[in-house]
Write a protein that holds these residues in place. Structure first.
Motif, PDB file in Angstrom:
ATOM      1  N   PHE A  74      -1.349  -5.318  -7.636  1.00 45.84           N
ATOM      2  CA  PHE A  74      -0.879  -6.341  -6.711  1.00 45.84           C
ATOM      3  C   PHE A  74      -0.159  -7.467  -7.444  1.00 45.84           C
ATOM      4  CE2 PHE A  74      -1.640 -10.101  -3.927  1.00 45.84           C
ATOM      5  CZ  PHE A  74      -0.940  -9.656  -2.811  1.00 45.84           C
ATOM      6  N   ARG A  75      -0.625  -7.796  -8.636  1.00 51.63           N
ATOM      7  CA  ARG A  75      -0.029  -8.915  -9.366  1.00 51.63           C
ATOM      8  C   ARG A  75       1.148  -8.487 -10.245  1.00 51.63           C
ATOM      9  NH1 ARG A  75      -3.561 -11.469 -14.064  1.00 51.63           N
ATOM     10  NH2 ARG A  75      -1.456 -12.053 -14.696  1.00 51.63           N
ATOM     11  N   THR A  76       1.481  -7.219 -10.244  1.00 52.38           N
ATOM     12  CA  THR A  76       2.552  -6.704 -11.094  1.00 52.38           C
ATOM     13  C   THR A  76       3.822  -6.481 -10.274  1.00 52.38           C
ATOM     14  OG1 THR A  76       0.988  -5.608 -12.576  1.00 52.38           O
ATOM     15  CG2 THR A  76       3.259  -4.821 -12.610  1.00 52.38           C
ATOM     16  N   ARG A  77       4.916  -6.938 -10.806  1.00 57.53           N
ATOM     17  CA  ARG A  77       6.223  -6.717 -10.181  1.00 57.53           C
ATOM     18  C   ARG A  77       6.761  -5.376 -10.659  1.00 57.53           C
ATOM     19  NH1 ARG A  77       9.999  -6.373  -6.452  1.00 57.53           N
ATOM     20  NH2 ARG A  77      12.101  -6.418  -7.318  1.00 57.53           N
ATOM     21  N   PHE A  78       6.853  -4.393  -9.746  1.00 56.91           N
ATOM     22  CA  PHE A  78       7.255  -3.037 -10.092  1.00 56.91           C
ATOM     23  C   PHE A  78       8.722  -2.742  -9.769  1.00 56.91           C
ATOM     24  CE2 PHE A  78       2.601  -2.142  -9.477  1.00 56.91           C
ATOM     25  CZ  PHE A  78       2.337  -1.759 -10.778  1.00 56.91           C
ATOM     26  N   ASN A  79       9.530  -3.749  -9.531  1.00 61.00           N
ATOM     27  CA  ASN A  79      10.950  -3.553  -9.230  1.00 61.00           C
ATOM     28  C   ASN A  79      11.177  -2.666  -8.012  1.00 61.00           C
ATOM     29  OD1 ASN A  79      11.812  -5.089 -11.482  1.00 61.00           O
ATOM     30  ND2 ASN A  79      11.471  -3.336 -12.818  1.00 61.00           N
ATOM     31  N   GLY A  80      10.264  -2.732  -7.046  1.00 61.19           N
ATOM     32  CA  GLY A  80      10.444  -1.983  -5.811  1.00 61.19           C
ATOM     33  C   GLY A  80      10.072  -0.520  -5.889  1.00 61.19           C
ATOM     34  N   SER A  81       9.550  -0.079  -7.032  1.00 66.45           N
ATOM     35  CA  SER A  81       9.251   1.345  -7.216  1.00 66.45           C
ATOM     36  C   SER A  81       8.092   1.817  -6.354  1.00 66.45           C
ATOM     37  CB  SER A  81       8.933   1.634  -8.682  1.00 66.45           C
ATOM     38  OG  SER A  81       9.990   1.248  -9.520  1.00 66.45           O
ATOM     39  N   TYR A  82       7.141   0.936  -6.078  1.00 70.16           N
ATOM     40  CA  TYR A  82       5.932   1.321  -5.356  1.00 70.16           C
ATOM     41  C   TYR A  82       5.738   0.380  -4.167  1.00 70.16           C
ATOM     42  CZ  TYR A  82       5.464   3.170 -10.059  1.00 70.16           C
ATOM     43  OH  TYR A  82       5.714   3.767 -11.256  1.00 70.16           O
ATOM     44  N   PRO A  83       6.318   0.710  -3.021  1.00 65.59           N
ATOM     45  CA  PRO A  83       6.244  -0.202  -1.876  1.00 65.59           C
ATOM     46  C   PRO A  83       4.827  -0.474  -1.409  1.00 65.59           C
ATOM     47  CG  PRO A  83       7.195   1.939  -1.254  1.00 65.59           C
ATOM     48  CD  PRO A  83       7.135   1.898  -2.735  1.00 65.59           C
ATOM     49  N   TRP A  84       3.894   0.421  -1.714  1.00 61.76           N
ATOM     50  CA  TRP A  84       2.502   0.197  -1.330  1.00 61.76           C
ATOM     51  C   TRP A  84       1.863  -0.955  -2.096  1.00 61.76           C
ATOM     52  CZ3 TRP A  84      -0.233   0.695  -5.759  1.00 61.76           C
ATOM     53  CH2 TRP A  84       0.258   1.560  -6.736  1.00 61.76           C
ATOM     54  N   SER A  85       2.473  -1.374  -3.226  1.00 67.31           N
ATOM     55  CA  SER A  85       1.838  -2.381  -4.085  1.00 67.31           C
ATOM     56  C   SER A  85       1.980  -3.801  -3.560  1.00 67.31           C
ATOM     57  CB  SER A  85       2.421  -2.302  -5.501  1.00 67.31           C
ATOM     58  OG  SER A  85       3.784  -2.715  -5.514  1.00 67.31           O
ATOM     59  N   HIS A  86       2.679  -3.998  -2.441  1.00 64.42           N
ATOM     60  CA  HIS A  86       2.937  -5.336  -1.924  1.00 64.42           C
ATOM     61  C   HIS A  86       1.896  -5.796  -0.902  1.00 64.42           C
ATOM     62  CE1 HIS A  86       7.124  -5.733  -3.572  1.00 64.42           C
ATOM     63  NE2 HIS A  86       6.927  -4.436  -3.693  1.00 64.42           N
ATOM     64  N   ASP A  87       0.958  -4.940  -0.559  1.00 66.15           N
ATOM     65  CA  ASP A  87      -0.028  -5.270   0.467  1.00 66.15           C
ATOM     66  C   ASP A  87      -1.366  -4.649   0.088  1.00 66.15           C
ATOM     67  OD1 ASP A  87      -0.422  -6.085   3.575  1.00 66.15           O
ATOM     68  OD2 ASP A  87      -1.428  -4.172   3.172  1.00 66.15           O
ATOM     69  N   LEU A  88      -2.441  -5.419   0.197  1.00 63.31           N
ATOM     70  CA  LEU A  88      -3.742  -4.952  -0.276  1.00 63.31           C
ATOM     71  C   LEU A  88      -4.260  -3.765   0.526  1.00 63.31           C
ATOM     72  CD1 LEU A  88      -5.350  -8.422  -1.000  1.00 63.31           C
ATOM     73  CD2 LEU A  88      -4.715  -6.698  -2.697  1.00 63.31           C
ATOM     74  N   GLU A  89      -4.037  -3.740   1.829  1.00 56.21           N
ATOM     75  CA  GLU A  89      -4.488  -2.602   2.617  1.00 56.21           C
ATOM     76  C   GLU A  89      -3.657  -1.356   2.306  1.00 56.21           C
ATOM     77  OE1 GLU A  89      -4.742  -3.534   6.748  1.00 56.21           O
ATOM     78  OE2 GLU A  89      -6.249  -5.109   6.445  1.00 56.21           O
ATOM     79  N   ASP A  90      -2.371  -1.550   2.046  1.00 55.09           N
ATOM     80  CA  ASP A  90      -1.534  -0.414   1.639  1.00 55.09           C
ATOM     81  C   ASP A  90      -1.990   0.139   0.293  1.00 55.09           C
ATOM     82  OD1 ASP A  90      -0.040  -0.711   3.937  1.00 55.09           O
ATOM     83  OD2 ASP A  90       1.622  -1.757   2.962  1.00 55.09           O
ATOM     84  N   ILE A  91      -2.358  -0.751  -0.616  1.00 55.05           N
ATOM     85  CA  ILE A  91      -2.882  -0.305  -1.914  1.00 55.05           C
ATOM     86  C   ILE A  91      -4.116   0.551  -1.696  1.00 55.05           C
ATOM     87  CG2 ILE A  91      -3.963  -1.070  -4.068  1.00 55.05           C
ATOM     88  CD1 ILE A  91      -2.122  -3.510  -4.014  1.00 55.05           C
ATOM     89  N   ALA A  92      -4.997   0.120  -0.803  1.00 58.35           N
ATOM     90  CA  ALA A  92      -6.224   0.878  -0.525  1.00 58.35           C
ATOM     91  C   ALA A  92      -5.892   2.272   0.004  1.00 58.35           C
ATOM     92  CB  ALA A  92      -7.083   0.119   0.485  1.00 58.35           C
ATOM     93  N   HIS A  93      -4.918   2.353   0.907  1.00 54.17           N
ATOM     94  CA  HIS A  93      -4.545   3.654   1.470  1.00 54.17           C
ATOM     95  C   HIS A  93      -4.018   4.579   0.376  1.00 54.17           C
ATOM     96  CE1 HIS A  93      -3.147   6.392   4.653  1.00 54.17           C
ATOM     97  NE2 HIS A  93      -2.112   6.612   3.873  1.00 54.17           N
ATOM     98  N   HIS A  94      -3.121   4.055  -0.470  1.00 51.11           N
ATOM     99  CA  HIS A  94      -2.545   4.885  -1.529  1.00 51.11           C
ATOM    100  C   HIS A  94      -3.620   5.300  -2.535  1.00 51.11           C
ATOM    101  CE1 HIS A  94       0.630   6.468  -4.092  1.00 51.11           C
ATOM    102  NE2 HIS A  94       0.034   5.885  -5.112  1.00 51.11           N
ATOM    103  N   PHE A  95      -4.497   4.380  -2.910  1.00 50.37           N
ATOM    104  CA  PHE A  95      -5.567   4.705  -3.856  1.00 50.37           C
ATOM    105  C   PHE A  95      -6.468   5.821  -3.309  1.00 50.37           C
ATOM    106  CE2 PHE A  95      -6.181   0.888  -6.930  1.00 50.37           C
ATOM    107  CZ  PHE A  95      -4.816   0.842  -7.160  1.00 50.37           C
ATOM    108  N   ALA A  96      -6.802   5.743  -2.017  1.00 55.87           N
ATOM    109  CA  ALA A  96      -7.659   6.767  -1.428  1.00 55.87           C
ATOM    110  C   ALA A  96      -6.988   8.135  -1.474  1.00 55.87           C
ATOM    111  CB  ALA A  96      -8.007   6.394   0.010  1.00 55.87           C
ATOM    112  N   LEU A  97      -5.673   8.172  -1.246  1.00 59.04           N
ATOM    113  CA  LEU A  97      -4.944   9.441  -1.355  1.00 59.04           C
ATOM    114  C   LEU A  97      -5.019   9.989  -2.777  1.00 59.04           C
ATOM    115  CD1 LEU A  97      -1.697   8.667   0.712  1.00 59.04           C
ATOM    116  CD2 LEU A  97      -3.661  10.030   1.441  1.00 59.04           C
ATOM    117  N   GLU A  98      -4.849   9.114  -3.763  1.00 59.18           N
ATOM    118  CA  GLU A  98      -4.891   9.557  -5.159  1.00 59.18           C
ATOM    119  C   GLU A  98      -6.294  10.030  -5.548  1.00 59.18           C
ATOM    120  OE1 GLU A  98      -2.057   9.646  -7.480  1.00 59.18           O
ATOM    121  OE2 GLU A  98      -1.363   9.753  -5.408  1.00 59.18           O
ATOM    122  N   ASP A  99      -7.319   9.361  -5.035  1.00 57.60           N
ATOM    123  CA  ASP A  99      -8.693   9.808  -5.302  1.00 57.60           C
ATOM    124  C   ASP A  99      -8.912  11.217  -4.776  1.00 57.60           C
ATOM    125  OD1 ASP A  99      -9.350   7.381  -6.465  1.00 57.60           O
ATOM    126  OD2 ASP A  99     -10.223   6.548  -4.640  1.00 57.60           O
TER     127      ASP A  99
END
Length: 497
Positions: free
Chosen positions: A375-400
């Protein structure tokens, strides 16, 4: 395009090739696109400024030699102007060829084509190749020349401990007045630097506020599509089973052990593992090369059905030779290569089936620490899920879920490493990693901070330091702000560690 100096037959050939290029691009026919570019190069077609676009097309499709040749023709057409050389360096940097890009930038006349842009680009290139002193000098110069440059402040912030250098904090804060005139995206990137400053100083609420605002302002226009992400994750595992993967592997007649695949979420330790491996004498280089993505594009998907259909058409040995060609284009013909492209989790079935001798490594990290770091890292738009905490949770659960499935399918072939173990017990973890990759122990692999390998990811400064446990528990001071992630992630049934 001026083709009047060509013979009639050459003119006809060039026009025919140009006419066929756009349809090939629209069909996503990589082989046809690169074939047309190669023919245009052989004819030295008078493409003028279009050679720059052709260089990008070739490079994005793995053809580095063609990209270099097209860039040279573009520069020659432009009279080797400072601007053309600067654009050449920019494309080389995009292709991961940072040393080449830096050499061109270093040879440009002072301040050309524009002083602030040259200072920023030179500083960025120096940072990627590990020349931190020069990187800081150039980035500081860029901030003086153009105070309203969010990307420059952000790059510079990665090199500064704002507790130890309060005068730099003052400079960063003072720049906010100029940043009011910057674009929304530039201001958003500046806020990531501001958040880093507050975090260094233990000002947790201010840090989180800055990162949150920066995330909102830099969120890609299309946002994050959780349904699409879920669909790609489902396709990644669709149809794969040990028997069917073994049938593809049995068709392979080429050596396939050159590549070492390292995957995992961003900020999970993949760059550190790359540094460890590329320090070894048998490993030539590595990076986020995205060649599996090219294969998936050729296949028309990442499912087993798409792979099986493509292998039936092309043949497994021919695809392995194509893979080796791509590696040679990017890294040369010698030495083993680390591919740490983020998102390989979605393409692991392709890698495991087509390249059965390639080691596979997956990094995982404490979910809360990893979420906060993303969340605190600027990824140059590569990972749109990284801009929102709930989106991060969704993506992390998929990776798990993908990790659990790949562990079941691949067994011991997939080495799963915990970041916390790697930094707490590095000698044991590194020895295990080297053994898994069939690499003999070497002292330099146990001191990866001394490795001068090019690093162009957000972890560039961390991996230049000795291995440390300091990032363990980094999210705890922010736990109260991260409840949207925690509620969404643990509510999805994800493991607690």
């Amino acid at each position: 395009m001026d083709i009047h100096r060509k013979s009639d037959s050459e003119q006809a050939a060039v026009l025919g090739l140009v006419d066929g290029l756009r349809p090939a691009i629209e069909r996503h026919d990589r082989a046809e696109v690169v074939g047309i570019i190669a023919k245009l190069l052989a004819l030295r077609a008078p493409m003028g400024e279009q050679w720059l676009a052709l260089a990008k097309l070739a490079g994005d499709r793995g053809e580095i030699t063609s990209a270099r040749a097209a860039l040279e023709l573009f520069v020659d057409f432009s009279g080797r102007s400072a601007m053309a050389l600067y654009q050449q360096a920019a494309v080389l940097a995009q292709l991961g060829l940072w040393n080449d890009a830096r050499a061109i930038l270093s040879a440009l006349p002072a301040g050309q084509p524009e002083p602030a842009a040259l200072a920023h680009s030179s500083g960025t290139a120096a940072l990627a190749v590990g020349d931190t002193a020069e990187a800081r000098r150039m980035l500081e110069e860029a901030t003086r020349l153009r105070p309203a440059s969010g990307p420059t402040w952000h790059s510079l912030s990665t090199m500064i401990d704002y507790v130890q250098e309060p005068q730099e904090a003052d400079r960063l804060l003072a720049a906010e007045r100029q940043m009011a005139f910057a674009s929304q995206t530039d201001f958003g990137i500046y806020l990531y630097a501001l958040g880093k400053m507050h975090a260094d100083r233990g000002e947790h609420e201010r840090a989180f506020a800055a990162f949150s605002r920066g995330a909102r302002l830099t969120r890609p226009a299309g946002g994050y599509d959780p349904d699409r992400d879920s669909r790609i994750a489902r396709d990644a595992i669709d149809g794969y089973d040990p028997r069917r993967m073994a049938q593809i592997a049995a068709q392979q007649g080429e050596p396939t052990g050159r590549t070492i695949f390292v995957t995992g979420l961003p900020r999970s330790g993949t760059t550190l593992v790359e540094q460890i491996l590329t320090a070894h004498s048998e490993v030539a280089d590595g990076g986020e090369i995205n060649r599996l993505g090219l294969l998936a594009s050729d296949m028309g998907g990442n499912s087993f059905e798409a792979l099986e259909r493509h292998v039936a058409r092309e043949g497994a040995p021919a695809l392995a030779r194509l893979w080796d060609h791509w590696l040679a284009e990017r890294f040369g013909a010698q030495g083993r290569i680390v591919d740490k492209t983020i998102g390989t989790s979605r393409l692991l079935g392709i890698a495991a089936s087509l390249l059965p001798q390639a080691p596979l490594v997956w990094l995982r990290r404490d979910p809360l620490d990893c979420a906060w770091s993303c969340f605190r890292t600027r990824f140059n738009g590569s990972y749109p899920w990284s801009h929102d905490l709930e989106d991060i949770a969704h993506h992390f659960a998929l990776e798990d879920a993908l990790l659990r499935q790949w562990q079941d399918l691949l067994g011991d072939r997939l080495l799963v490493m915990d970041y916390e173990t790697l930094v707490s017990e590095p000698a044991t973890a590194i020895a295990r990693l080297l053994a898994h990759c069939d690499l003999a122990p070497e002292s330099q692999a146990f001191a990866p901070h001394e490795n001068r390998h090019v690093v162009a990811t957000s972890s560039v400064m961390q991996v230049r330091q000795p291995i440390s446990r300091s990032a363990i528990g980094s999210a705890q001071p922010y736990a109260q702000f991260l409840t949207p992630f925690s509620d969404a992630y643990y509510g999805k049934g994800a493991p607690s560690s």
